[in-house]
Every structure is written in structure tokens, then in C-alpha cells.
Design a protein around this motif. Structure first.
Motif, PDB file in Angstrom:
ATOM      1  N   GLN A  89       0.857  -1.196   0.000  1.00  0.00           N
ATOM      2  CA  GLN A  89       0.000   0.000   0.000  1.00  0.00           C
ATOM      3  C   GLN A  89       0.883   1.232   0.000  1.00  0.00           C
ATOM      4  N   GLU A  90       0.519   2.208  -0.789  1.00  0.00           N
ATOM      5  CA  GLU A  90       1.252   3.472  -0.684  1.00  0.00           C
ATOM      6  C   GLU A  90       0.651   4.285   0.460  1.00  0.00           C
ATOM      7  N   ILE A  91       1.515   4.791   1.328  1.00  0.00           N
ATOM      8  CA  ILE A  91       1.018   5.618   2.437  1.00  0.00           C
ATOM      9  C   ILE A  91       1.660   7.000   2.353  1.00  0.00           C
ATOM     10  N   ASN A  92       1.172   7.888   3.186  1.00  0.00           N
ATOM     11  CA  ASN A  92       1.722   9.250   3.258  1.00  0.00           C
ATOM     12  C   ASN A  92       1.512  10.055   1.986  1.00  0.00           C
ATOM     13  N   LEU A  93       0.384   9.860   1.341  1.00  0.00           N
ATOM     14  CA  LEU A  93       0.103  10.675   0.148  1.00  0.00           C
ATOM     15  C   LEU A  93      -0.259  12.093   0.579  1.00  0.00           C
ATOM     16  N   TYR A  94       0.161  13.055  -0.204  1.00  0.00           N
ATOM     17  CA  TYR A  94      -0.206  14.447   0.091  1.00  0.00           C
ATOM     18  C   TYR A  94      -1.701  14.595  -0.178  1.00  0.00           C
TER      19      TYR A  94
END
Ligand code: GLA
Length: 748
Positions: A700-705
Motif C-alpha cells: 500500500q502506498e502511504i503518506n500521500l499528500y
């Protein structure tokens, strides 16, 4: 594997050659005395860890030599056969491979120890007397080897402390004598190693303020390569004692034989790497003897600091994980615990604040969502207020103008807001413009007849003086007594020692060693009374980081350079020696990268902020708040997991660093664009490491703006696929920083 069955029974075996010759003597019926044979017995002393062995041998001339350092052999008796396989020529001294090379007698090369005896004689010979190995804790053994001079009442004990499961060794020496008068120790190394092979590659570090830990790797040539410091304090400013030696060819992350070493000493150190006449490498490391001939009284013991080392036969990555595991478990204060996120005010306010401003900052701390507010430099000094770096250092009373109600009122505000409070100190130092300087000029390190020489307008206090130690201890002790809620200390140190001279020392050459020992005494006292309070080790950036100091500190400040692009390289290099839990990384306004990039980089360690929260846009603030929540979900893995450096920023357009927990269930991978040439991107998949090939993992990609469109959908892939083929994080000029969370799908 059971430790006790593996390690440390010191054994007495006769070399195969001697054994055969004895049989032969008996068989031929020759009437010879076997005394000669018995005295020519060779004692083998193996110091073993899970994967490695350091093996010493006592020669017939009673010299203790190092015959092996490397991957453990399957059969212990084979170590005695090693030497015979090397046909590199003759060593006429017979002790190139001495385990602790004395000087002035038979030795011809760089000594580990050199002394002037009480009668003025400069020669030393050290002969084997006895040795022992004992288990001192679960998984830790200690081998002691006693050596004596046959002529003088002079004795050295070599100590090898082996951490079995972590494959780490600490080695030091204890020196004493019973001569009639003082003995001068001209050189007194911690350890003397011997590596056999061909071609040795040294990776070392150099630097300066804001550019710490710059690596250099080169093949060692004949003669002596020296890594040292003579700065006294801020010892690592130009070079730290941390080094690596690869055998044969430069080791990579996953391949090659490599030895890591570092001296556990916060002052002057020296490492001699001598490629000898047999093309073998002698490594002699310890306190720097520069201006430090040490006067040793009879019966007094001089214990050197330890050389810390680890060996890996499978590359640099494994070596660093060994060291990181050891550091968390055995050395860094609370290395297995947790850490506080914080907001620091240095970059945002410098010296320019007052009670109202600080109360606002406390409020911002709460708003941001971090655990603690850290008040930096500038809160003290009245006759000479600390409004810039020219005055006030040494006068540790709250400045009445900035803080008319003292720190107490700020702490109360913090308590009301539900955040903790920490404070900056620099207790080893003094500005000449201070009350301390006027009252105690004799406490200051300076040459009586020479002009004062400053770094950052300040001088160093003489910590070799017990009265100064009491004063330095009292600074911290008073703060804690007045404000028991104090939850964090940043301990700074911004000047080197110029004009080394102590009013206290009768023997000036004992000063440098006395300073560091005095500093350790202060830290011991602080930790005896305040065992747990987190403290950050800082030195105008990262000029003081070592494994002696980290016994007392929970974290260190790698550099004042917080430009995230620079930090990727800095943190990459520090990570070879220090675990992420100890690396205090703050988000600041340094650098040109977007906020997300800055936060992502700071997350690869102990996250903090040093920005003006009130100047953040609503979206930036929201991003930071969310990032702190995301950090909570991965911090355990970053702090306590194994670290893998996946893609090297020095050689690629991207950098990729991974952390994986010990159950191989939870991981996190940080990916960054580090070069901006046209088309720079993650063109290849990044091959993950440390996964279980048989498991399935969710990526999972996290920390998206906020508002950013995800370029990656959540995916489930096998550990085998992720390690063999890899995964492309889609790093591009539009997505310069990508954080991926990895979770075993079987974990609920
Ligand atoms: C040093 C530290 C900084 C800051 C200043 C304060 O330079 O590295 O983080 O604390 O001192 O004077």
C-alpha cells in the motif's frame, strides 16, 4: 543454537604438527626429553560467535598471535592448520601478527603498546601467562588473556567480549604495573587485529559541519593509513572512528568479506591500518596517543576503551544489521523502547522568543500532534543574556526578560495542552562573556600565556577537574529538581579544544584522557539519578556520535544539515553503523524539496519537526498531522526492524531503503528521486529483501499528500516475487518520494 554448547570452552590443543612429531619421537624410541616438546606446545584460544571466529595462538616463544579472523570453520581443530597454508615469506620478528604488539624489544612494526618504565627503559615484551573464558550473561562471553613482561613488573590483560547471537565483539586492554615509580604509557591501544589475505579495501568517512559522514573507499597500500582525531571534543567533526575493511575486493550490500570497526571513545582516537611486509593487514585502534603520554602509578589500572567490531562474510548489509541489533539490545539507552516525536524551535525562532511565543509554540505542538516541545538555545543568562551565540553560555539561570515566570509556566502550559517538555543544554562550554567565566577562569581550558582561541565564541570547561564535573552535573540535576516534569534533554557541544591546558592536571599529557573520563563520570551520575529520561546527543550537528556516548543517550543528531536530499545520503551512511531508532531526524525548511519529501525522509528514524507550524498552509498542516498518524503505524518496524539498503543513491537516480520486522510480516519501503536529469525515474523494479518467500504481502502506498492521486493501487504479491522480480514504486519527477507499507496478508 545453545550458546553454552557453542562457545567459549577455552581449549588446549596441540597443533597437528607437534602431535605428529611427538608420535614420531615415541615410535623411534629415541630417548629424548619431552619437556622441549611440551614447552613448544601451541595454545589455541578461539573466541567464537554464531557465525565468526577470532582465533589466537600462543607461540613457543610465549607470544600471543592472531591466526584467524573470519567466518567460523566447521571443525574447531582446523584453526591450528590455518597458518601453514600461508606462504607469504618470512617475518623475522615473528610477531607481525601479535595480538597486542609491544615496542622496543623484538617488534619491527607499529606497536599497540609502547611504554617508558620507571627506570627510564623503553622496551617491552609481553609473554603469555594464562587465559580464561567465562559466560558473563546469556549470549555473552568474556575471554581474558594475561600477558606479562618477563623482566619488568608490567602486565596487560587483553579482553574479548563476544556477543554470540549478534556476531559482535568488544575488545580492550587493562594495563598495570608494580614498578618503583611511575610508568609512562606512550601508546596504549584498545585492540590489535590481523587480517590475512590479499588486497584490503578501506571505507572511511570524512566531513565537516553540515557535511558529516562523507564516504571514501580505496585500496590500502603498503605503509600505514591513519584515521584519527585530535580535536578533543566534537571528536568526529573531521572524521569519525567508524570504518570498514573489505578483504579481497570491496564488499557490496550482499557479498564479500567485511570487517566493521569503531572505537568506543568520545575523544581523540587513532586507528592505524598497516599493510605489512607479508601483505597482511594490521589494524591497531584506540585512544590517540597524540599529546597524551599517560603517567600510570604503580598498582593503578589503566583500562582502555573498547574497539567494537563485527565481521560479515556476506557483505555490508549483514554486517550493519548485526551491529544495529547489537546496539539496540545492548548499548543505546532504551534501544528496545520507544521514542517521542517532537517540535523543536531552533530553526523557526533561533534566539528570538519570549514567554508568549513559547506558549504559542506549545499550542502548535499540540496542534501538530507530536509528543513533546523541545526548547532550544537562548533561554538563559541574565547579566549576559543569551540572545546570540556570543554571550551567556555557562550561566544556566532562566533569562528574566524572556521568561519572567521561569520555565515552570511553560511546562504548566505544556501539561495543560497534554504535551511533554524538553530543553537544550550545552553544559561543557562557556562564553568568555559570562558570569561563569569571570568567577572560575581556572575551570576553562586555555593556555595561560597565549591568546584565547574560540570556536563559536566559546571555550571548553576542564572536565578532568572533579569540581567542573560537579558543576556540569548540577546544571542538569538542578533542572530536573526544579522541574521534575522535564521529559527530554538535548545535550549540545559546539566547540573543539584549542590550546589544550588544564589548571587542574599536574601532568598535562593526562588531560585529553581525563576530559573524556570526566565527561563519562558526569553522564554516569546523570543516568544513576535519571535513568530513563530521553537525551539527544548533539554536537553542532553530528560531531559526536559513538558507542561509548550512546550508552547514556537515546538518540543522536546526525547533522545540522536537514536538507532532505542531503539527508538521504547522510542517513544512508550512518545506517551502516547506527540503527534508525537512534537517528533524530527533523523536518525543517532546509532544501528545495516539497514538504512530503522532507517528512518522508525524516520518518526513516526518529521523527521530529523544526518548522513554524503557524506558517503552514491548512493542507500542509493536515498532511503533517496525517503523516504523524501514518508514522505510528510503521514506527515500530523502523525503530526495531532489520534495515535493508535496496537502491544506492550514490549510484542511481533513486534511493530505496527498507525496514522489516523480525516476524517478516510488517515492512516499509522509502523511495526517493535523488537526481533530476531528464526522464529520471524508477525505471527498474526495486527488489525487496528480508521477506518470507512463501508469504503473500499487501503493498500500500502511504503518506500521500492530501488530494494527490495515487499512482499505485493496493496490490497483493508474493514474497518470492517481491524479492526475485521486485516492485516498481513509480518514482518520477511528479512523485519524487513514495512510501510503501508492506503487510503479510495473513496478519489481521
Ligand atoms: C547547534 C545544534 C543546533 C542548535 C544550535 C543552538 O548548532 O546543532 O541544533 O541546537 O546549536 O545554538
Amino acid at each position: 543454537m545453545c550458546v553454552s554448547s557453542q562457545v567459549l570452552s577455552t581449549m588446549r590443543i596441540k597443533s597437528a604438527v607437534l602431535y605428529l612429531s611427538k608420535i614420531w619421537y615415541l615410535a623411534t624410541g629415541l630417548l629424548i626429553s619431552l619437556t622441549g616438546v611440551a614447552s613448544a606446545q601451541t595454545e589455541i584460544i578461539p573466541v567464537l560467535t554464531r557465525q565468526n571466529a577470532v582465533v589466537l595462538q600462543v607461540t613457543p616463544a610465549k607470544q600471543v598471535t592472531m591466526i584467524y579472523l573470519g567466518k567460523k570453520l566447521a571443525r574447531e581443530q582446523d584453526y591450528s592448520l590455518v597458518q601453514a597454508q600461508y606462504k607469504k615469506g618470512s617475518d623475522i620478528s615473528g610477531i607481525f601478527n601479535s595480538a597486542y604488539t609491544p615496542s622496543g624489544s623484538r617488534n619491527l612494526v607499529e606497536p599497540a603498546i609502547s611504554v617508558t618504565h620507571a627506570d627510564g627503559n623503553p622496551s617491552l615484551n609481553l609473554e603469555y601467562v594464562s587465559h580464561y573464558t567465562k559466560q558473563i550473561d546469556n549470549g555473552i562471553s568474556l575471554t581474558g588473556i594475561i600477558l606479562k613482561d618477563p623482566v619488568y613488573a608490567f602486565e596487560v590483560t587483553l579482553f574479548y567480549k563476544a556477543y554470540y547471537n549478534e556476531d559482535v565483539l568488544e575488545q580492550w586492554a587493562v594495563i598495570k604495573h608494580r614498578e618503583k615509580g611511575k610508568v609512562i604509557l606512550q601508546k596504549y591501544a584498545s585492540a590489535n587485529l590481523y587480517l590475512q589475505g590479499s588486497n584490503f579495501w578501506l571505507k572511511q568517512y570524512h566531513g565537516n559541519w553540515a557535511r558529516e559522514m562523507q564516504p571514501e573507499e580505496a585500496q590500502l597500500t603498503h605503509g600505514i593509513k591513519v584515521i584519527d582525531t585530535k580535536l578533543g571534543t566534537r571528536a568526529n567533526l573531521y572524521e569519525p572512528s567508524a570504518f570498514m575493511v573489505s578483504v579481497g575486493k570491496p564488499a557490496t550490500e550482499d557479498e564479500g568479506q567485511v570487517l566493521y570497526g569503531a572505537v568506543e571513545w568520545s575523544g581523540n582516537f587513532k586507528i592505524d591500518l598497516e599493510l605489512d611486509a607479508l601483505d597482511n593487514l594490521r589494524v591497531i585502534a584506540g585512544i590517540n596517543n597524540y599529546a597524551s603520554a599517560y603517567e600510570l602509578k604503580a598498582a593503578e589500572e589503566f583500562a582502555t576503551p573498547a574497539l567494537l567490531y563485527t565481521f560479515s562474510a556476506t557483505g555490508k548489509g549483514n554486517a550493519s544489521r548485526q551491529l544495529q541489533r547489537w546496539a539496540r539490545k545492548y548499548r543505546i539507552l532504551d534501544g528496545q523502547g520507544s521514542r517521542l516525536t517532537l517540535l523543536n524551535n531552533w530553526e523557526a525562532t533561533k534566539f528570538n522568543f519570549d514567554e508568549t511565543k513559547l506558549k504559542e509554540l506549545i499550542h502548535d505542538t499540540k496542534k501538530l500532534g507530536v509528543d513533546l516541545f523541545l526548547l532550544d538555545d537562548g533561554w538563559f543568562g541574565n547579566q549576559y543574556p543569551r540572545n546570540n551565540d556570543k554571550t551567556g553560555l555557562g550561566d544556566w539561570q532562566e533569562n528574566k526578560q524572556k521568561l519572567p515566570n521561569g520555565i515552570g509556566t511553560i511546562i504548566q502550559q505544556a501539561t495543560r495542552e497534554g504535551v511533554k517538555f524538553g530543553i537544550w543544554v550545552e553544559p561543557e562550554m562557556v562564553n568568555p562573556k559570562s558570569q561563569l567565566y569571570s568567577r572560575h577562569p581556572d575551570w576553562v581550558v586555555k593556555q595561560p600565556q597565549r591568546p584565547e582561541q574560540y570556536q563559536r565564541n566559546q571555550l571548553v570547561l576542564d572536565l578532568s577537574n572533579p569540581k567542573v564535573q560537579d558543576f556540569v552535573f548540577s546544571i542538569v540535576d538542578t533542572l530536573f529538581s526544579k522541574y521534575p516534569q522535564l521529559a527530554y534533554i538535548k545535550w549540545d557541544c559546539n566547540a573543539v579544544i584549542f590550546n589544550a591546558y588544564s589548571n587542574y592536571q599536574k601532568q598535562q599529557s593526562n588531560f585529553y584522557v581525563g576530559y573524556v573520563r570526566g565527561l563519562y563520570r558526569v553522564w554516569e551520575r546523570i543516568r544513576a539519578k535519571y535513568p530513563k529520561v530521553p537525551m539527544m546527543l548533539c554536537s553542532g550537528g553530528g560531531a559526536r556520535v559513538d558507542y561509548a556516548a550512546l550508552k547514556y543517550f537515546t538518540e543522536f543528531w546526525p547533522s545540522d544539515n536537514t536538507d532532505p536530499l542531503e539527508r538521504i545520503f547522510l542517513q544512508w551512511e550512518y545506517s551502516y553503523f547506527y540503527p534508525a531508532i537512534a537517528s533524530a531526524n527533523h523536518v525543517t525548511d532546509w532544501g528545495k524539496q516539497p514538504l512530503k519529501y522532507r517528512v518522508d525522509v525524516a520518518m526513516m528514524g526518529k521523527l521530529g519537526f523544526d518548522i513554524a507550524v503557524n506558517k503552514l498552509s491548512a493542507t500542509d498542516l493536515k498532511f503533517c498531522q496525517d503523516a504523524l498518524l501514518a508514522y505510528k503505524t510503521v514506527q515500530h518496524t523502523i525503530w526495531h526492524g532489520d534495515q535493508y539498503r535496496l537502491v544506492d543513491p550514490w549510484e542511481n537516480n533513486i534511493a530505496s531503503v527498507m525496514y522489516m520486522d523480525s516476524t517478516r510480516s510488517n515492512g516499509v519501503v522509502f523511495n526517493y528521486l535523488v537526481r533530476n536529469r531528464y526522464g529520471s525515474a524508477s525505471q527498474l523494479p526495486v527488489r525487496f529483501k528480508g521477506l518470507d518467500a512463501t508469504k503473500s504481502y499487501r503493498i500500500q502506498e502511504i503518506n500521500l499528500y492530501p488530494g494527490a492521486k495515487p499512482a499505485l493501487k493496493d496490490q497483493i504479491l508474493s514474497g518470492d516475487f517481491l524479492m526475485e522480480v521486485g516492485f516498481n514504486p513509480i518514482v518520477t519527477v511528479a512523485r519524487t518520494s513514495v512510501v510503501l507499507k508492506i503487510t503479510d496478508t495473513a496478519v489481521k
